[in-house]
Design a protein around this motif. Structure first.
Motif, PDB file in Angstrom:
ATOM      1  N   UNK A 103      42.428 -31.047 -36.622  1.00  0.00           N
ATOM      2  CA  UNK A 103      43.808 -31.063 -37.118  1.00  0.00           C
ATOM      3  C   UNK A 103      44.745 -30.328 -36.162  1.00  0.00           C
ATOM      4  N   UNK A 104      44.227 -29.325 -35.427  1.00  0.00           N
ATOM      5  CA  UNK A 104      45.035 -28.620 -34.432  1.00  0.00           C
ATOM      6  C   UNK A 104      45.352 -29.556 -33.272  1.00  0.00           C
ATOM      7  N   UNK A 105      44.336 -30.313 -32.819  1.00  0.00           N
ATOM      8  CA  UNK A 105      44.564 -31.295 -31.755  1.00  0.00           C
ATOM      9  C   UNK A 105      45.596 -32.333 -32.194  1.00  0.00           C
ATOM     10  N   UNK A 106      45.494 -32.792 -33.436  1.00  0.00           N
ATOM     11  CA  UNK A 106      46.436 -33.796 -33.942  1.00  0.00           C
ATOM     12  C   UNK A 106      47.858 -33.249 -33.969  1.00  0.00           C
ATOM     13  N   UNK A 107      48.027 -32.005 -34.384  1.00  0.00           N
ATOM     14  CA  UNK A 107      49.364 -31.391 -34.389  1.00  0.00           C
ATOM     15  C   UNK A 107      49.929 -31.322 -32.971  1.00  0.00           C
ATOM     16  N   UNK A 108      49.084 -30.967 -32.005  1.00  0.00           N
ATOM     17  CA  UNK A 108      49.546 -30.888 -30.616  1.00  0.00           C
ATOM     18  C   UNK A 108      49.928 -32.264 -30.075  1.00  0.00           C
ATOM     19  N   UNK A 109      49.145 -33.294 -30.446  1.00  0.00           N
ATOM     20  CA  UNK A 109      49.491 -34.654 -30.022  1.00  0.00           C
ATOM     21  C   UNK A 109      50.864 -35.059 -30.556  1.00  0.00           C
ATOM     22  N   UNK A 110      51.206 -34.540 -31.742  1.00  0.00           N
ATOM     23  CA  UNK A 110      52.505 -34.854 -32.357  1.00  0.00           C
ATOM     24  C   UNK A 110      53.621 -33.977 -31.804  1.00  0.00           C
TER      25      UNK A 110
END
Length: 576
Positions: free
Chosen positions: A251-258
């Motif tokens: 979920x941290x990676x997903x937030x960074x992608x966003x």
């Protein structure tokens, strides 16, 4: 928490006799009674050595030189024997089978008390109480070797807790557990720590899985040094994890992608605590901007299981009416709970066991009458436990074995071995004895020994167990590359990250039957499949719900597609 540490390292350095350089450098660390500590780091970083120093395996089993001070309960460990240390620190090993000594669960749990000549009545009461704590009191007459992975873990934990030790040390407790059982294991460790107020130290690669429950501090070790000592929120907000090659939570990676800047005040250390109100719009906008990836063209049929059923004893069915067709060039994950029949599928495919009913076909040809050796020309199998595959003392000879059995000339063997060892991160160890390797390194040797044979179909049983994120990624990227060259890859795995990121298709087993054959994103967002197969919801599903995205499956798939495109670009850049 008291002001006096239970464990204290002061300027502590350790060097194995067999190594040219120290494995631990100048360690300064205090751990206090009742703390729950997670230790993470890449393979070879020294985290296991740190554990061995604590439980007495160093210096009593692994020899070397140490300088500085290590005290436990105020006593210098160099002045203690391993028996005394075992009464203070109890260790639950990564490989539970290697820890069992009793013929039954009850005997195994009681072993330490038997050694101490405790009277029978006291022993039975203590065994009953401790086994109830770990929910094993109904299985005290069962053989430890007939238990599921989770039950073995509980039995090992009970065998350590029977001594009422002050410190519980867990060495990769999740390595051989399915997702739901791993989640329960973390909950058990957390519950016991809260009930008993014991000091708990967990050494583990799977950071996000351990953070299912709170930990007080996370120590990051790299190249023998402690490079970070932080709480979960501050650690995942920093660059430390990526800099050291440790997998950050999805979920941290997903937030960074966003485009979100992940900060400690968001409480991002756990999916259950993270505050997403301020960034929900950013995530929704990112998701809405994604272009759906077009499905890849399927190749011709390569491997088929047609109405296959199998039982080991002719009474209890292990596989029931298994039907699937895998095309040339596919990359497929086979997932499910411990005991679902996943490994049995691989045994039937390789000919170690013959199906009771149904057929196994390769390119449409029934292979029932093929020998194991004949099947091995097409199907390569990398087993879960590397110790079951290794038969030579030296790495080079182990990887060369299959080629030599096939009569390949020695001048052709060496370059092939060098190439595959480089890919598997083992090039520096080409002349090493296997006995000097860690469990994870042995795993890579077994993968190399099969990859070097260039099979059409590669079956890997838990290929990433015991691997840090960097080596996991190297192995998986290599598998992706050979898959694109036409090798069909089938992975039997508990690793939901692996399934999500690398396998477009997932075959899900439960109770010996296929309960789903679909995309990984669909599997990990379907509550019914998750429940049947002992999986667990991906944190990406939770994040989608938290930011108000109703189609969780599409959000998870978008994340997968973007991650794959980024990896492809990185791979192309490396090749250029």
């Amino acid at each position: 928490m008291t002001s006096k540490p239970i464990i204290s390292f002061k300027n502590f350095t350790f060097q194995y006799y067999s190594q040219a350089e120290p494995t631990l450098y100048d360690i300064n660390l205090d751990i206090y009674p009742g703390e729950k500590i997670l230790i993470v780091g890449p393979s070879g970083s020294g985290k296991s050595t740190l554990g061995h120093c604590l439980n007495g395996l160093i210096p009593f089993s692994y020899k070397g030189n140490s300088t500085g001070s290590l005290t436990i309960n105020g006593q210098e460990t160099r002045e203690l024997d391993i028996f005394t240390l075992s009464k203070i620190i109890g260790t639950v090993l990564q490989d539970a089978d290697g820890q069992f000594v009793g013929l039954t669960v009850g005997e195994d749990i009681a072993f330490a008390m038997e050694n101490d000549c405790v009277d029978t009545d006291t022993m039975r009461k203590r065994v009953k109480d401790v086994s109830a704590m770990v929910d094993m009191d109904k299985l005290l007459t069962s053989s430890p070797f007939e238990l599921s992975g989770g039950q073995k873990q509980r039995t090992s934990l009970a065998g350590v807790m029977i001594d009422d030790v002050d410190v519980l040390l867990f060495d990769e407790p999740l390595a051989n557990l399915d997702p739901k059982t791993g989640k329960v294991a973390i909950e058990i460790i957390d519950d016991i720590q809260k009930q008993s107020q014991k000091t708990v130290i967990i050494i583990e690669h799977r950071l996000e899985d351990v953070l299912h429950r709170n930990v007080d501090r996370i120590l990051v070790i790299d190249e023998g040094r402690i490079i970070a000592d932080k709480d979960a929120h501050n650690l995942v907000s920093s660059s430390v994890l990526l800099d050291t090659g440790i997998r950050e939570p999805l979920y941290v990676t997903a937030l960074k992608l966003a485009g979100v800047s992940v900060k400690p005040e968001m409480l991002p250390g756990h999916i259950s605590s993270i505050q997403t109100k301020e960034v929900a719009m950013d995530v929704r906008n990112w998701f809405n901007a994604q272009v759906k990836a077009s499905p890849e063209k399927e190749g011709s049929s390569l491997l088929t299981m047609e109405k296959v059923s199998f039982s080991y004893d002719g009474v209890v069915p292990i596989l029931k009416n298994i039907n699937f067709d895998i095309a040339e060039g596919e990359m497929v994950a086979i997932v499910g709970k411990n005991g679902a029949g996943k490994s049995t599928v691989s045994k039937v495919l390789c000919g170690f066991e013959l199906e009771d009913e149904g057929r196994v076909l390769i390119r449409g040809e029934d292979i029932r009458n093929m020998t194991i050796r004949e099947r091995a020309e097409t199907i390569g199998l990398v087993m879960q436990n590397p110790n079951q595959m290794i038969s030579k003392p030296m790495i080079y000879d182990e990887v060369a074995l299959g080629l030599r059995l096939r009569g390949v000339p020695e001048e052709e063997i060496e370059p092939r071995i060098k190439k595959v060892l480089a890919v598997c991160g083992l090039a520096p160890f080409i002349k090493w004895p296997i006995s000097a390797l860690s469990y994870g390194q042995k795993k890579r040797v077994t993968i190399a020994s099969i990859l070097v044979l260039e099979p059409d179909i590669l079956i890997l049983d838990e290929p990433t167990a015991g691997q840090d994120y960097r080596h996991y990624s190297e192995i998986m990227e290599f598998l992706v590359r050979i898959n694109r060259l036409g090798v069909t890859v089938i992975m039997i795995t508990h690793d939901m990250h692996l399934m999500l990121e690398y396998t477009p298709r997932s075959i899900v087993l439960a109770g010996g039957e296929i309960v789903a054959d679909t995309s990984a994103s669909a599997v990990l967002t379907d509550a019914d499949i998750i429940e049947k197969a002992n999986l667990k919801v991906t944190s990406l599903f939770n994040l989608a719900q938290m930011v108000g995205i109703p189609d969780e499956t599409a959000f998870v798939q978008s994340f997968i597609d973007v991650e794959r495109r980024l990896r492809d670009h990185e791979d192309e850049a490396v090749q250029l």
